[in-house]
Design a protein around this motif. Structure first.
Motif, mmCIF file in Angstrom:
data_model
loop_
_atom_site.group_PDB
_atom_site.id
_atom_site.type_symbol
_atom_site.label_atom_id
_atom_site.label_comp_id
_atom_site.label_asym_id
_atom_site.label_seq_id
_atom_site.Cartn_x
_atom_site.Cartn_y
_atom_site.Cartn_z
ATOM 1 N N GLU A 255 1.118 16.191 6.040
ATOM 2 C CA GLU A 255 2.277 15.512 6.606
ATOM 3 C C GLU A 255 3.530 15.666 5.746
ATOM 4 N N SER A 256 3.383 15.480 4.448
ATOM 5 C CA SER A 256 4.572 15.485 3.590
ATOM 6 C C SER A 256 5.133 16.886 3.375
ATOM 7 N N THR B 136 18.030 16.717 11.711
ATOM 8 C CA THR B 136 16.570 16.856 11.757
ATOM 9 C C THR B 136 15.996 16.984 10.359
ATOM 10 N N ALA B 137 16.636 17.809 9.537
ATOM 11 C CA ALA B 137 16.119 18.051 8.191
ATOM 12 C C ALA B 137 16.210 16.796 7.326
ATOM 13 N N VAL B 138 17.334 16.071 7.407
ATOM 14 C CA VAL B 138 17.470 14.843 6.626
ATOM 15 C C VAL B 138 16.411 13.830 7.049
ATOM 16 N N SER B 139 16.265 13.645 8.353
ATOM 17 C CA SER B 139 15.279 12.700 8.867
ATOM 18 C C SER B 139 13.876 13.067 8.413
ATOM 19 N N ASN B 140 13.522 14.334 8.525
ATOM 20 C CA ASN B 140 12.178 14.765 8.166
ATOM 21 C C ASN B 140 11.921 14.685 6.667
ATOM 22 N N THR B 141 12.949 14.945 5.867
ATOM 23 C CA THR B 141 12.776 14.854 4.415
ATOM 24 C C THR B 141 12.491 13.416 3.991
ATOM 25 N N VAL B 142 13.257 12.480 4.556
ATOM 26 C CA VAL B 142 13.004 11.060 4.261
ATOM 27 C C VAL B 142 11.593 10.675 4.696
ATOM 28 N N MET B 143 11.184 11.146 5.870
ATOM 29 C CA MET B 143 9.850 10.835 6.363
ATOM 30 C C MET B 143 8.768 11.452 5.485
ATOM 31 N N GLY B 144 9.048 12.616 4.919
ATOM 32 C CA GLY B 144 8.081 13.232 4.020
ATOM 33 C C GLY B 144 7.788 12.350 2.820
ATOM 34 N N VAL B 145 8.829 11.744 2.261
ATOM 35 C CA VAL B 145 8.656 10.840 1.123
ATOM 36 C C VAL B 145 7.841 9.613 1.543
ATOM 37 N N LEU C 127 5.728 9.304 4.080
ATOM 38 C CA LEU C 127 4.344 9.673 4.370
ATOM 39 C C LEU C 127 3.544 9.908 3.096
ATOM 40 N N LEU C 128 4.204 10.478 2.092
ATOM 41 C CA LEU C 128 3.529 10.670 0.811
ATOM 42 C C LEU C 128 3.194 9.323 0.187
ATOM 43 N N ALA C 129 4.104 8.357 0.369
ATOM 44 C CA ALA C 129 3.851 7.005 -0.139
ATOM 45 C C ALA C 129 2.725 6.318 0.611
ATOM 46 N N GLY C 130 2.353 6.865 1.780
ATOM 47 C CA GLY C 130 1.255 6.305 2.545
ATOM 48 C C GLY C 130 -0.071 6.351 1.807
ATOM 49 N N ILE C 131 -0.130 7.134 0.735
ATOM 50 C CA ILE C 131 -1.332 7.162 -0.106
ATOM 51 C C ILE C 131 -1.635 5.760 -0.625
ATOM 52 N N LEU C 132 -0.580 4.935 -0.795
ATOM 53 C CA LEU C 132 -0.773 3.574 -1.307
ATOM 54 C C LEU C 132 -1.597 2.716 -0.355
ATOM 55 N N LEU C 133 -1.657 3.080 0.923
ATOM 56 C CA LEU C 133 -2.507 2.337 1.845
ATOM 57 C C LEU C 133 -3.974 2.451 1.445
ATOM 58 N N GLY C 134 -4.331 3.578 0.845
ATOM 59 C CA GLY C 134 -5.691 3.729 0.342
ATOM 60 C C GLY C 134 -5.986 2.728 -0.762
ATOM 61 N N TRP C 135 -4.981 2.480 -1.616
ATOM 62 C CA TRP C 135 -5.158 1.463 -2.662
ATOM 63 C C TRP C 135 -5.308 0.078 -2.055
ATOM 64 N N LEU C 136 -4.484 -0.221 -1.047
ATOM 65 C CA LEU C 136 -4.560 -1.517 -0.385
ATOM 66 C C LEU C 136 -5.932 -1.711 0.263
#
Length: 440
Positions: free
Chosen positions: A83-84, A385-394, A396-405
């Protein structure tokens, strides 16, 4: 019947535009070519959407690595990488895209890159095991995702130049429905042959199908009659990328959309955690590879065109409705988990939860894609599109923290968090102005 007549007939039926006269927000020179552009883009997107399901980093690749004995660390890295990496580099790609008057070749190159990555993955799956297989798949998935990012930013720009406003949602929706039907057929084949669902050759077949799908899509997309566009705004990629980020607060409507899109990730993140709730009730058969593909295929087949047509009239309301639907499904799953946990092991109950979750996810995707394309102009579409997707990439990468939760407080805590995010997504989407209706 000539090829041209056939294309116009197909376009008239799918786009509900019999005379191909709806040409809003596209160059006048592209208007006469719109039926051909619509049909070729529809075929290309259908093939790649089907490919996305057959080699899904959320389902098929984890299943494959687990079956073939790769360590769990590689499995947990699949979704964040997929995703990221498909989003983060797009801000830099957009600058190169804007320097080219014809941009379909970026999409073609990205599709070829994805086909090559999958072809090499076939070699790895056929010859490697354990950690060696894990490393190979992760590295090739990174290449696949970067190539996908090129396609993403290019397609929105090409769509904005070749397909009229009020027809773009139909394009995305029909492609999702067609891919859903093909996914459904694939799922049924796997389900009726459960004894071979874990065999190495099945994964090789799925990867091989992916190679064929992306290569064919590249050939079709190359035939789109895209007209030359503006090339202003180029410059040093890094400087221009950083400058583009200021659009988040300089363009209030765009910044509001990005916030809404970020909150809508709750619809995507919810699906695997609902699956976890179901699996913990011991019904492993339901959550088999074929069954999950079946739920995804049905959702795309039945919901894609409905979401698409609605998006052409009010994509902001589609995002709001999708967030409500996803939130309600999560609440239903949590209610069953607390008070009727045995119900989660009932086939039709669990299947309904997965199906409705996938329908909501499709709605969120179709709505936010249509909104962004309609909100932007020919000159800034690739940049936004690129700005929106770049922010979303960050994010989505932070979504790894859901695994910690999940590990610290349990899967229910994750779903409660995503419920809160879903409510915020609904409120934010309702406040967006309509950019997709006929009056615009």
């Amino acid at each position: 019947m000539s090829d041209k007549d056939l294309i116009h007939r197909v376009y008239g039926y799918l786009a509900e535009d019999e005379d191909a006269r709806v040409c809003k927000d596209i160059p006048e020179s592209a208007c006469n070519h719109q039926p051909r552009s619509f049909v070729l883009m529809l075929l290309s997107l259908t093939l790649t959407k089907l490919g996305d399901t057959l080699v899904s980093a959320r389902l098929v690749l984890p299943w494959m690595l687990s079956t073939l004995g790769a360590p769990a660390i590689f499995i947990s890295a699949l979704v964040p990488l997929r995703e990221s990496l498909a989003l983060l580099p797009q801000l830099f790609v957009a600058q190169k895209l804007r320097e080219q008057p014809v941009r379909k070749w970026f999409w073609v190159a990205g599709s070829v890159g994805q086909a090559l990555a999958l072809a090499l993955m076939i070699v790895a799956v056929a010859t490697l095991n354990d950690s060696a297989l894990g490393w190979s798949v992760v590295i090739l998935l990174a290449i696949f995702s970067l190539s996908r990012g090129i396609c993403s930013v290019a397609n929105k720009d090409v769509t904005g130049k070749t397909v009229s406003k009020t027809r773009r949602g139909r394009l995305s929706g029909v492609a999702a429905s067609a891919a859903g039907f093909l996914t459904l057929a694939t799922a049924l084949v796997i389900m009726f042959a459960p004894d071979i669902s874990g065999e190495r050759w099945l994964f090789l077949a799925l990867l091989g199908a992916g190679v064929i799908l992306w290569a064919s899509a590249a050939l079709l997309y190359a035939g789109i009659p895209e007209v030359a566009g503006s090339t202003e705004g180029g410059g040093n990629a890094i400087n221009e990328a950083l400058r583009s980020l200021t659009l988040l607060w300089r363009n209030g409507q765009f910044g509001h959309f990005v916030i809404t899109r970020a909150l809508l990730v709750s619809a995507a993140f919810a699906i695997p955690y609902i699956v976890v709730l179901i699996q913990r009730q011991g019904d492993a058969e339901l959550t088999s590879l074929g069954s999950l593909l079946l739920a995804s295929g049905l959702a795309g087949l039945l919901a894609g065109r409905v979401w698409g047509r609605w998006s052409d009239a009010a994509s902001d309301r589609v995002m709001a409705a999708a967030s409500v639907m996803s939130t309600l499904v999560m609440l239903l799953a949590l209610g069953l988990y607390y008070w009727m946990p045995h119900a989660l092991a009932i086939g039709w109950v669990a299947g309904a939860l997965l199906f409705l979750s996938a329908v909501a996810h499709h709605g969120a995707r179709v709505g936010r894609k249509t909104y962004l394309v309609d909100m932007a102009t020919q000159d800034n579409r690739a940049q936004l599109t690129a700005v929106s997707n770049t922010v979303m990439g960050v994010i989505l990468l932070a979504g790894i923290l859901l695994g910690w939760l999940d590990s610290a407080y349990g899967v229910a805590a994750v779903l409660w968090f995503l419920v809160a995010v879903g409510v915020l997504a609904f409120v934010s989407a309702l406040a967006l102005p309509n950019v997709s209706g006929e009056e615009n």
